[in-house]
Design a protein around this motif. Structure first.
Motif: not given
Length: 257
Positions: A90-92, A124-129
């Motif tokens: 997810a580009p910043i 993406l949420i899963l990757s963050i966690l």
């Protein structure tokens, strides 16, 4: 006379013993309590503070607006790990920080929280966690107090202050959450994006058959259709519509297999 009677109670072994204490086992001469200023008083076990309880550190993750990820009180290692994750998935768009307040904020280009029920947003949420877990943190609870107006969800995490962090964990995830080295819990997600659709997101490869079978068996009317999307699975449920609309996170440890 009072002094004589007291001396008799103390020094005469043949005298009758005083009545039993209403709270048995309170006086235990063999019990030692560190820092106890009165050696004649021994508290019950349930009131003794555990001197060996580990000290923990805490961090707060907030998903806000359409594309903000805010971090409070996380160390630089976690911030850098998430930075690398976003550079890949997810580009910043922008980044701001307040080191004195231990605050960091990423603004993402793709606005993943505009429709948080899409598969890409949930992955993406899963990757963050997963990144946060790989640095030794554990989930505590959601936090409602002092939330900002645009906060969608705030999650609190903790880890032992002196606990070792596995140095073999890379700062840059090389793909989905399932490809990270499994030195800790193996995370996947079960999501209900609509009233009749169920998703199983990125289940661990070795556990995938058992997880999918458990999901099918949990819905008595059965499944009308299913499809695989990348490393995730979607099921169209039969019968009564499922009224749940939430994202549920699960952790599995590889040693349970």
């Amino acid at each position: 006379h009072a002094r004589y009677r007291t001396a008799t109670l103390i020094h005469a072994p043949t005298m009758a013993q005083p009545p039993a204490s209403p709270t048995p086992n309170v006086l235990k001469p063999s019990l030692t309590v560190p820092g106890n200023p009165n050696p004649l008083f021994y508290p019950r076990k349930e009131f003794i503070r555990d001197q060996q309880r580990p000290v923990s550190t805490f961090g707060l993750l907030t998903l806000a607006g359409q594309n903000h990820v805010r971090l409070y009180s996380f160390p630089n290692s976690v911030v850098n790990g998430l930075r690398h994750l976003f550079e890949q998935q997810a580009p910043i768009d922008s980044f701001r920080e307040s080191p004195s307040n231990h605050f960091f904020e990423f603004t993402l280009e793709d606005k993943p929280w505009a429709n948080i029920k899409t598969l890409a947003s949930e992955k993406l949420i899963l990757s963050i966690l997963t990144v946060i877990y790989q640095y030794g943190y554990s989930f505590l609870s959601t936090v409602e107090y002092a939330r900002e107006q645009d906060d969608r969800i705030a999650l609190a995490f903790s880890r032992p202050a002196s606990g070792p962090v596995n140095p073999s964990i890379p700062a840059v995830p090389t793909g989905s959450a399932a490809t990270l080295p499994q030195t800790g819990p193996m995370l996947f997600a079960i999501s209900f994006p609509s009233t009749s659709l169920l998703r199983v997101i990125e289940p661990p490869l070795a556990l995938t058959p058992a997880i999918l079978q458990a999901v099918k068996n949990a819905w008595p009317p059965g499944v009308s259709s299913e499809k695989k999307v990348g490393g995730s699975f979607e099921y169209k449920l039969k019968g009564y519509k499922c009224m749940l609309s939430c994202l549920v996170m699960y952790g599995f440890n590889s040693q349970w297999i």
